[in-house]
Design a protein around this motif. Structure first.
Motif, PDB file in Angstrom:
ATOM      1  N   ILE A 154       0.871  -1.169   0.000  1.00  0.00           N
ATOM      2  CA  ILE A 154       0.000   0.000   0.000  1.00  0.00           C
ATOM      3  C   ILE A 154       0.910   1.221   0.000  1.00  0.00           C
ATOM      4  CG2 ILE A 154      -1.838   1.234   1.187  1.00  0.00           C
ATOM      5  CD1 ILE A 154      -2.893  -1.311   2.199  1.00  0.00           C
ATOM      6  N   SER A 159      -2.542  12.458  -5.692  1.00  0.00           N
ATOM      7  CA  SER A 159      -3.094  12.341  -7.051  1.00  0.00           C
ATOM      8  C   SER A 159      -2.448  13.311  -8.043  1.00  0.00           C
ATOM      9  CB  SER A 159      -4.606  12.532  -7.032  1.00  0.00           C
ATOM     10  OG  SER A 159      -4.923  13.807  -6.546  1.00  0.00           O
ATOM     11  N   THR A 183      -3.640   2.412  -2.674  1.00  0.00           N
ATOM     12  CA  THR A 183      -2.922   3.670  -2.436  1.00  0.00           C
ATOM     13  C   THR A 183      -3.676   4.478  -1.392  1.00  0.00           C
ATOM     14  OG1 THR A 183      -4.095   4.924  -4.144  1.00  0.00           O
ATOM     15  CG2 THR A 183      -2.107   3.745  -4.829  1.00  0.00           C
ATOM     16  N   ARG A 184      -2.963   5.386  -0.765  1.00  0.00           N
ATOM     17  CA  ARG A 184      -3.541   6.290   0.219  1.00  0.00           C
ATOM     18  C   ARG A 184      -2.936   7.677   0.004  1.00  0.00           C
ATOM     19  NH1 ARG A 184      -6.014   2.253   0.578  1.00  0.00           N
ATOM     20  NH2 ARG A 184      -6.358   0.894   2.384  1.00  0.00           N
ATOM     21  N   SER A 185      -3.637   8.703   0.496  1.00  0.00           N
ATOM     22  CA  SER A 185      -3.071  10.049   0.473  1.00  0.00           C
ATOM     23  C   SER A 185      -3.613  10.820   1.666  1.00  0.00           C
ATOM     24  CB  SER A 185      -3.418  10.753  -0.842  1.00  0.00           C
ATOM     25  OG  SER A 185      -2.876  12.049  -0.855  1.00  0.00           O
ATOM     26  N   TYR A 186      -2.706  11.281   2.538  1.00  0.00           N
ATOM     27  CA  TYR A 186      -3.111  11.876   3.817  1.00  0.00           C
ATOM     28  C   TYR A 186      -2.872  13.382   3.903  1.00  0.00           C
ATOM     29  CZ  TYR A 186      -3.397   7.014   5.342  1.00  0.00           C
ATOM     30  OH  TYR A 186      -3.738   5.693   5.456  1.00  0.00           O
ATOM     31  N   GLY A 187      -2.105  13.952   2.968  1.00  0.00           N
ATOM     32  CA  GLY A 187      -1.889  15.396   3.002  1.00  0.00           C
ATOM     33  C   GLY A 187      -0.866  15.865   4.023  1.00  0.00           C
ATOM     34  N   LEU A 201       2.056   1.810   5.986  1.00  0.00           N
ATOM     35  CA  LEU A 201       2.168   1.985   4.530  1.00  0.00           C
ATOM     36  C   LEU A 201       3.493   1.326   4.158  1.00  0.00           C
ATOM     37  CD1 LEU A 201       1.375   5.760   3.692  1.00  0.00           C
ATOM     38  CD2 LEU A 201      -0.057   3.778   3.169  1.00  0.00           C
TER      39      LEU A 201
ATOM     40  N   LYS B  96      -3.838  -3.848   8.390  1.00  0.00           N
ATOM     41  CA  LYS B  96      -2.467  -3.372   8.179  1.00  0.00           C
ATOM     42  C   LYS B  96      -2.087  -2.226   9.107  1.00  0.00           C
ATOM     43  CE  LYS B  96       0.678  -2.193   4.495  1.00  0.00           C
ATOM     44  NZ  LYS B  96       1.483  -3.414   4.359  1.00  0.00           N
ATOM     45  N   GLN B  97      -3.065  -1.376   9.408  1.00  0.00           N
ATOM     46  CA  GLN B  97      -2.742  -0.156  10.159  1.00  0.00           C
ATOM     47  C   GLN B  97      -3.250  -0.201  11.599  1.00  0.00           C
ATOM     48  OE1 GLN B  97      -4.233   3.185   7.798  1.00  0.00           O
ATOM     49  NE2 GLN B  97      -2.455   3.025   6.456  1.00  0.00           N
ATOM     50  N   SER B 159      -7.056   6.736  -6.120  1.00  0.00           N
ATOM     51  CA  SER B 159      -6.291   6.891  -7.363  1.00  0.00           C
ATOM     52  C   SER B 159      -6.757   5.943  -8.465  1.00  0.00           C
ATOM     53  CB  SER B 159      -4.794   6.706  -7.096  1.00  0.00           C
ATOM     54  OG  SER B 159      -4.553   5.422  -6.591  1.00  0.00           O
ATOM     55  N   VAL B 162      -8.520   7.864 -10.908  1.00  0.00           N
ATOM     56  CA  VAL B 162      -7.757   8.955 -11.517  1.00  0.00           C
ATOM     57  C   VAL B 162      -7.008   8.443 -12.750  1.00  0.00           C
ATOM     58  CG1 VAL B 162      -5.927  10.638 -11.085  1.00  0.00           C
ATOM     59  CG2 VAL B 162      -7.531  10.043  -9.245  1.00  0.00           C
ATOM     60  N   ILE B 177      -8.820  17.449 -10.435  1.00  0.00           N
ATOM     61  CA  ILE B 177      -7.667  17.459  -9.528  1.00  0.00           C
ATOM     62  C   ILE B 177      -6.847  18.734  -9.711  1.00  0.00           C
ATOM     63  CG2 ILE B 177      -5.455  16.292  -9.101  1.00  0.00           C
ATOM     64  CD1 ILE B 177      -7.072  13.649  -9.559  1.00  0.00           C
ATOM     65  N   THR B 183      -6.516  16.747  -2.799  1.00  0.00           N
ATOM     66  CA  THR B 183      -7.253  15.489  -2.707  1.00  0.00           C
ATOM     67  C   THR B 183      -6.682  14.663  -1.561  1.00  0.00           C
ATOM     68  OG1 THR B 183      -5.816  14.255  -4.211  1.00  0.00           O
ATOM     69  CG2 THR B 183      -7.661  15.441  -5.205  1.00  0.00           C
ATOM     70  N   ARG B 184      -7.497  13.744  -1.078  1.00  0.00           N
ATOM     71  CA  ARG B 184      -7.083  12.825  -0.031  1.00  0.00           C
ATOM     72  C   ARG B 184      -7.644  11.457  -0.358  1.00  0.00           C
ATOM     73  NH1 ARG B 184      -4.743  16.863   0.803  1.00  0.00           N
ATOM     74  NH2 ARG B 184      -4.663  18.156   2.683  1.00  0.00           N
ATOM     75  N   SER B 185      -7.051  10.401   0.218  1.00  0.00           N
ATOM     76  CA  SER B 185      -7.597   9.062   0.087  1.00  0.00           C
ATOM     77  C   SER B 185      -7.256   8.271   1.340  1.00  0.00           C
ATOM     78  CB  SER B 185      -7.027   8.383  -1.156  1.00  0.00           C
ATOM     79  OG  SER B 185      -7.563   7.086  -1.286  1.00  0.00           O
ATOM     80  N   TYR B 186      -8.290   7.793   2.046  1.00  0.00           N
ATOM     81  CA  TYR B 186      -8.105   7.181   3.364  1.00  0.00           C
ATOM     82  C   TYR B 186      -8.351   5.675   3.376  1.00  0.00           C
ATOM     83  CZ  TYR B 186      -8.093  12.023   4.975  1.00  0.00           C
ATOM     84  OH  TYR B 186      -7.789  13.342   5.152  1.00  0.00           O
TER      85      TYR B 186
END
Lengths: 270, 270
Positions: A154, A159, A183-187, A201, B96-97, B159, B162, B177, B183-186
């Motif tokens: 992961i 993006s 995938t993840r995106s936390y900023g 991750l 996983k987390q 993503s 995207v 975008i 953008t975020r992805s959790y």
């Protein structure tokens, strides 16, 4: 130099700063833009950086400080004792979410990472490392990252680097996204690095990070065996903005070889 | 029907389930795959769903239950009292987390949302709504979402949508975008919905969600004024898997009109 004493000082100062940030939600937040409309800074970022600078200069005036908000010193070399500080990594999250931001601190001597701290202020969760003595989540030792495959991974990626862009071949990133488990995106770069060093991750990459985004994290990475480089595979440079990759060591080279292709940098242009 | 009594029951049962999940980290986790290698389920998902089913059937055997893990009833209509349950939304994060997963619960009568719950188990943070009486974060009432522009928005999107894909025009998503602030992805639909109803994200969209991913969230959305639809702009259907959009009401129609274009569904094919 007594590293344990500096470590005790750092822990106390970071926890104090966290308390100040949590208290700040009841006070006025003044938001300004920096380089671009989406590059934000608040009075709290500045106050907390000044708090760190005052405390460090009080501890030892010979220590140099490189801070995101410029309250520290002008740093042109890594010689001697140096603190690299991001008082709030993930300022947009801080403003909008009141969570998902970190304090990131690294302490270096002659460019070698000695102490690293990543503090999730709202979770009150501190990850730290002392060079050669391991990394810890609270009082719990962090183990070495375990072997894995790219298909199980992961990945943290924004993006912006998935769509066509001037920095990286997005078609290879598309292939990466189709290969990995998710995938993840936390900023917050510091939060994504914290997730990688704790195995939550398996990699995080970015086209554009500054020393204060990664300083603390690189010291912790050493102790858990996370591989760190820029996107050319070169060692990170703590004096300049650069690309960045942190990954489980099983997949670091795979990512560089098969999925990351930087676009030619324009020569002779600003 | 005494809605307050059902609400009190729901709160107690959800908090009990959260405690069981937190306790489960010291026990054995058995991980199985479902439809695909990346669609995971654990013994804990199943145990917790069974816990909800037992509790609800004990409260009132006439209540129907639609649960992700199939421990409830076969549901073919929304008539009567119906619980829609996801015991762990974000199972991959859970595994996983050990964080960033939610319990999501909605209670409906004849298809109308009456009670909704989104519980961040590791933060011990409960968002809930009672139809007509508002939404709450803990004991704090949640305000209506405030007007904003698309340029100020932070959007939750994975993503997978995207990159070029069979479901949606990714070129319009690329434009989106480039337009928004970030953008975020959790990795948990319920968590992204929880962030939208509290104004911490401004929209979240997905090509493929099931009723249990959105049941609880849609009831809370009503009370804070978040706009909810599928990606054609139609009301959500709680009986089938569908596309999904939840957004600040200022940008919901803008997203549908300017940035979301579904690909033609193949007719006459499986």
């Amino acid at each position: 130099m007594n590293l344990q004493k500096i470590h005790d000082f750092a822990i106390k100062t970071i926890l104090d700063a966290g308390e100040q940030i949590r208290d700040s939600f009841s006070k006025e937040l003044i938001i300004e833009t920096k380089a671009s409309a989406n590059d934000l800074v608040t009075n709290i970022d500045r106050n907390i950086e000044q708090f760190f600078v005052d405390k460090i200069k009080n501890l030892d005036p010979s220590h140099k400080i490189l801070g995101e908000e410029g309250m520290g010193d002008k740093i042109r070399s890594l010689d001697g004792p140096l603190w690299i500080i991001d008082p709030i990594d993930g300022t947009m999250n801080f403003i909008k979410q009141g969570r998902n931001f970190m304090i990131s601190i690294g302490f270096f001597i002659d460019g070698a990472g000695k102490l690293g701290y990543l503090y999730d202020v709202m979770r009150d969760e501190l990850i730290y490392a002392i060079r050669g003595e391991g990394a810890f989540l609270g009082k719990q030792p962090l183990g070495k990252l375990q072997p894995m495959t790219i298909e199980e991974a992961i990945i943290g990626i924004n993006s912006s680097w998935v769509i066509p862009n001037g920095k990286i071949n997005h078609e290879k990133i598309t292939k990466l996204i189709k290969t990995v488990r998710g995938t993840r995106s936390y900023g917050s770069a510091a939060m994504e690095i914290a997730l990688v060093v704790t195995g939550k991750l398996d990699a995080y990459l970015s086209m554009r990070l500054a020393p204060w985004d990664i300083g603390g994290g690189t010291v912790i990475a050493q102790e858990v065996g996370a591989a760190v480089s820029n996107l050319k595979g070169e060692p990170v440079n703590l004096l300049t903005q650069d690309t960045f990759l942190i990954a489980n060591p099983s997949i670091h080279q795979v990512l560089l070889d098969q999925y990351i292709e930087l676009k030619e940098e324009k020569q002779h242009s600003k």
